[in-house]
Scaffold this motif. Sequence first.
Motif, PDB file in Angstrom:
ATOM      1  N   HIS A  40      -2.407  -3.862   1.984  1.00  0.00           N
ATOM      2  CA  HIS A  40      -2.398  -2.483   2.468  1.00  0.00           C
ATOM      3  C   HIS A  40      -3.798  -1.888   2.511  1.00  0.00           C
ATOM      4  CE1 HIS A  40       1.908  -2.002   2.731  1.00  0.00           C
ATOM      5  NE2 HIS A  40       2.042  -2.558   1.548  1.00  0.00           N
ATOM      6  N   VAL A  41      -4.629  -2.255   1.544  1.00  0.00           N
ATOM      7  CA  VAL A  41      -5.975  -1.681   1.465  1.00  0.00           C
ATOM      8  C   VAL A  41      -6.922  -2.363   2.443  1.00  0.00           C
ATOM      9  CG1 VAL A  41      -7.982  -1.378  -0.042  1.00  0.00           C
ATOM     10  CG2 VAL A  41      -5.695  -0.934  -0.909  1.00  0.00           C
ATOM     11  N   SER A  42      -6.906  -3.670   2.485  1.00  0.00           N
ATOM     12  CA  SER A  42      -7.800  -4.425   3.361  1.00  0.00           C
ATOM     13  C   SER A  42      -7.043  -5.606   3.951  1.00  0.00           C
ATOM     14  CB  SER A  42      -9.019  -4.909   2.562  1.00  0.00           C
ATOM     15  OG  SER A  42      -9.860  -5.669   3.384  1.00  0.00           O
ATOM     16  N   PRO A  43      -6.294  -5.354   5.022  1.00  0.00           N
ATOM     17  CA  PRO A  43      -5.456  -6.420   5.573  1.00  0.00           C
ATOM     18  C   PRO A  43      -6.245  -7.574   6.187  1.00  0.00           C
ATOM     19  CG  PRO A  43      -5.251  -4.419   6.878  1.00  0.00           C
ATOM     20  CD  PRO A  43      -6.143  -4.104   5.722  1.00  0.00           C
ATOM     21  N   THR A  44      -7.524  -7.356   6.507  1.00  0.00           N
ATOM     22  CA  THR A  44      -8.294  -8.402   7.174  1.00  0.00           C
ATOM     23  C   THR A  44      -8.934  -9.398   6.217  1.00  0.00           C
ATOM     24  OG1 THR A  44     -10.228  -6.953   7.225  1.00  0.00           O
ATOM     25  CG2 THR A  44      -8.787  -6.957   9.167  1.00  0.00           C
ATOM     26  N   ARG A  45      -9.215  -8.973   4.990  1.00  0.00           N
ATOM     27  CA  ARG A  45      -9.854  -9.904   4.053  1.00  0.00           C
ATOM     28  C   ARG A  45      -9.359  -9.638   2.640  1.00  0.00           C
ATOM     29  NH1 ARG A  45     -14.974  -7.585   1.743  1.00  0.00           N
ATOM     30  NH2 ARG A  45     -14.915  -5.421   2.388  1.00  0.00           N
ATOM     31  N   ARG A  46      -9.456 -10.656   1.824  1.00  0.00           N
ATOM     32  CA  ARG A  46      -9.017 -10.544   0.441  1.00  0.00           C
ATOM     33  C   ARG A  46     -10.169 -10.013  -0.407  1.00  0.00           C
ATOM     34  NH1 ARG A  46      -5.060 -13.910  -3.074  1.00  0.00           N
ATOM     35  NH2 ARG A  46      -5.871 -13.362  -5.102  1.00  0.00           N
ATOM     36  N   LEU A  47      -9.889  -9.031  -1.240  1.00  0.00           N
ATOM     37  CA  LEU A  47     -10.912  -8.402  -2.078  1.00  0.00           C
ATOM     38  C   LEU A  47     -10.772  -8.858  -3.517  1.00  0.00           C
ATOM     39  CD1 LEU A  47     -10.541  -4.734  -0.791  1.00  0.00           C
ATOM     40  CD2 LEU A  47     -12.339  -6.336  -0.200  1.00  0.00           C
ATOM     41  N   PRO A  48     -11.891  -8.894  -4.252  1.00  0.00           N
ATOM     42  CA  PRO A  48     -11.780  -9.134  -5.697  1.00  0.00           C
ATOM     43  C   PRO A  48     -11.011  -7.969  -6.343  1.00  0.00           C
ATOM     44  CG  PRO A  48     -14.081  -9.228  -4.961  1.00  0.00           C
ATOM     45  CD  PRO A  48     -13.258  -8.775  -3.802  1.00  0.00           C
ATOM     46  N   ILE A  53      -8.990  -2.394  -6.735  1.00  0.00           N
ATOM     47  CA  ILE A  53      -8.540  -1.233  -7.509  1.00  0.00           C
ATOM     48  C   ILE A  53      -9.412  -0.021  -7.202  1.00  0.00           C
ATOM     49  CG2 ILE A  53      -8.291  -0.304  -9.857  1.00  0.00           C
ATOM     50  CD1 ILE A  53      -7.444  -3.155 -10.690  1.00  0.00           C
ATOM     51  N   ASP A  54     -10.720  -0.238  -7.074  1.00  0.00           N
ATOM     52  CA  ASP A  54     -11.639   0.856  -6.764  1.00  0.00           C
ATOM     53  C   ASP A  54     -11.309   1.474  -5.401  1.00  0.00           C
ATOM     54  OD1 ASP A  54     -13.954   2.520  -7.177  1.00  0.00           O
ATOM     55  OD2 ASP A  54     -15.020   1.240  -5.737  1.00  0.00           O
ATOM     56  N   TYR A  59      -8.801   5.730  -2.115  1.00  0.00           N
ATOM     57  CA  TYR A  59      -7.881   6.062  -1.027  1.00  0.00           C
ATOM     58  C   TYR A  59      -6.814   7.043  -1.497  1.00  0.00           C
ATOM     59  CZ  TYR A  59      -4.553   5.423   2.804  1.00  0.00           C
ATOM     60  OH  TYR A  59      -3.688   5.640   3.837  1.00  0.00           O
ATOM     61  N   MET A  60      -6.273   6.834  -2.689  1.00  0.00           N
ATOM     62  CA  MET A  60      -5.243   7.740  -3.217  1.00  0.00           C
ATOM     63  C   MET A  60      -5.815   9.129  -3.465  1.00  0.00           C
ATOM     64  SD  MET A  60      -2.920   5.117  -5.559  1.00  0.00           S
ATOM     65  CE  MET A  60      -3.339   5.917  -7.018  1.00  0.00           C
ATOM     66  N   ILE A  61      -7.046   9.213  -3.936  1.00  0.00           N
ATOM     67  CA  ILE A  61      -7.690  10.511  -4.161  1.00  0.00           C
ATOM     68  C   ILE A  61      -7.859  11.237  -2.821  1.00  0.00           C
ATOM     69  CG2 ILE A  61      -9.865  11.622  -4.832  1.00  0.00           C
ATOM     70  CD1 ILE A  61     -10.024   9.454  -7.075  1.00  0.00           C
ATOM     71  N   LYS A  62      -8.299  10.508  -1.789  1.00  0.00           N
ATOM     72  CA  LYS A  62      -8.450  11.109  -0.460  1.00  0.00           C
ATOM     73  C   LYS A  62      -7.104  11.609   0.062  1.00  0.00           C
ATOM     74  CE  LYS A  62     -12.457   8.443   0.999  1.00  0.00           C
ATOM     75  NZ  LYS A  62     -12.932   7.364   1.866  1.00  0.00           N
ATOM     76  N   LEU A  63      -6.050  10.822  -0.163  1.00  0.00           N
ATOM     77  CA  LEU A  63      -4.724  11.244   0.297  1.00  0.00           C
ATOM     78  C   LEU A  63      -4.266  12.507  -0.421  1.00  0.00           C
ATOM     79  CD1 LEU A  63      -2.735   7.899   0.672  1.00  0.00           C
ATOM     80  CD2 LEU A  63      -3.541   9.408   2.483  1.00  0.00           C
TER      81      LEU A  63
END
Length: 176
Positions: A40-48, A53-54, A59-63
């Motif tokens: 959901h956060v980065s559908p194009t690449r896998r993040l550490p 979490i960061d 994103y939740m704060i912006k929402l």
Amino acid sequence: MEREREIGEGSSLSLREKRNLREKERRMRMKDLFCLLSSHVSPTRRLPVPQLIDQSTSYMIKLKEKVKYLKGKKKALLGGDVGCRPEGSSSSRLPKLSIHSRDSIIEMNLIISVNMKRLKLHELMRVFEEEGAQVMSANLQNFNDRTAYTIIAQAIISRIGIDPSRIEKRVRDIIF
């Protein structure tokens, strides 16, 4: 299901093996949840995980900020809390019409009393189309004794733009 039976009290697994199986299942569940969040956060690449979490918390704060802003805008458009108006102030302040334009986009917000002339959303949309705008979004909501209309449109020929004052005059003619 089989693992639950293996971990059950009547199984032949030692206490240590049971704990190891539970821990393995917990790790698998966490991995699945992080994969879901990452999609959901980065559908194009896998993040550490720390970066995931960061970004998720940002994103939740912006929402939350956006929800707070939109609630404030709704309250301002409706002239106070919905359904909580003092006596004698019923619909005397209505209609409220605001039209804002930026570049080739124009937004109209209109609030009228249900006791006023009944408007059809398509009538308002027609004004925008006749003035050279393509309606991108149109919404109608009823709140107790008020009806709120929101229309967002874009100029068909972006370099020409839209004249908000002409649209405002035509909408006022329709209202009264």
